[in-house]
Design an enzyme around this catalytic site. Structure first.
Site, PDB file in Angstrom:
ATOM      1  CG  ASP A  10      -1.590   1.210   1.534  1.00 21.01           C
ATOM      2  OD1 ASP A  10      -2.361   1.635   0.651  1.00 21.01           O
ATOM      3  OD2 ASP A  10      -1.391   1.824   2.604  1.00 21.01           O
ATOM      4  CG  ASP A  12      -1.582   7.911   0.440  1.00 23.95           C
ATOM      5  OD1 ASP A  12      -0.609   8.666   0.304  1.00 23.95           O
ATOM      6  OD2 ASP A  12      -2.519   7.850  -0.372  1.00 23.95           O
ATOM      7  CG  ASP A 169      -1.931   2.528   6.315  1.00 18.00           C
ATOM      8  OD1 ASP A 169      -2.162   2.170   5.144  1.00 18.00           O
ATOM      9  OD2 ASP A 169      -2.414   3.566   6.807  1.00 18.00           O
TER      10      ASP A 169
END
Ligand SMILES: O=C(O)COP(=O)(O)O
Ligand SMILES: [Mg+2]
Length: 220
Positions: A10, A12, A169
């Site tokens: 991922d 961001d 995240d």
């Protein structure tokens, strides 16, 4: 011969802390409508489901509802601001070293983000990462985005066969990995909204220096 290994990241809140730039773009978008601004913490909490949903959440937070014409105007301003928004973005400590170590371990590396492709390419260029990922799936690459499994599955397919791992995240990433049936390493210092225990994960880490060993363990 060693089986090939594929790892998808991922963006961001995982590889980069981009919230300050997203906040900056959000503030410009709100100002253009004469609306009041939001905090950095609010901004962070709106990230995760792509730019369209981000703007809807932003508008609802300050104006109480989404008015379609206004939402469209805000989307256009946000897209323009987002494309330029990387001056405040930081790479999390140890990311580049970890990616180099993983490559040396034989992992093929891909990216799967809900950020649209234009700002994704812009930020990759900003950090000199244009050639770092063998494949990049952004939030607008397919008709479906995370937490649907398709973009992760597509990224993995581009990386060939073999064992795989997804690193992210957020709740969205954990749900994506689960839907795709892929082991998930959770980076705990990003933008998740709930405690670590609430997110299904195979392994969790707070320091990027830990990831190569985690990946090696999963690959054993
Ligand atoms: O842009 C977003 O909403 C989220 O981006 P990410 O998927 O890279 O965390
Ligand atoms: Mg993320």
């Amino acid at each position: 011969m060693r089986a090939p290994m594929r790892i998808v990241f991922d963006l961001d809140g995982t590889l980069i802390d981009s919230a300050a730039d997203i906040h900056h773009a959000a503030s410009a978008t709100l100002r253009a409508e004469g609306l009041s601004e939001v905090t950095l913490a609010q901004t962070r909490s709106f990230v995760g489901n792509g730019a369209r949903v981000f703007v809807e959440r932003l508008e609802r937070a300050v104006a109480g509802s989404n008015i379609p014409e206004r939402t469209e105007r805000m989307r256009a301003v946000f897209a323009e601001e987002y494309r330029k928004a990387h001056g405040l973005t930081q790479v999390y400590p140890g990311v580049e070293e970890a990616l180099a170590a993983l490559k040396a371990q034989g992992w093929r590396i891909g990216l799967c983000t809900n950020k649209p492709m234009v700002p994704t390419r812009a930020v990759l260029k900003h950090f000199g990462w244009e050639d770092l990922f063998e494949t990049v799936f952004a939030g607008d690459s397919l008709t479906r985005m995370k937490p649907e499994p398709e973009p992760l599955e597509a990224a993995l397919e581009e990386l060939g066969e073999g064992l795989c791992l997804f690193v992210g995240d957020s709740e969205v990433d954990a749900a994506t990995a689960k839907a795709a049936g892929v082991p998930f390493a959770l980076y705990t210092e990003g933008y998740r909204k709930n405690p670590v225990e609430a997110l299904p994960h195979t392994e969790a880490f707070s320091d990027w220096a830990e990831l190569p060993a985690i990946a090696a363990r999963i690959a054993r």
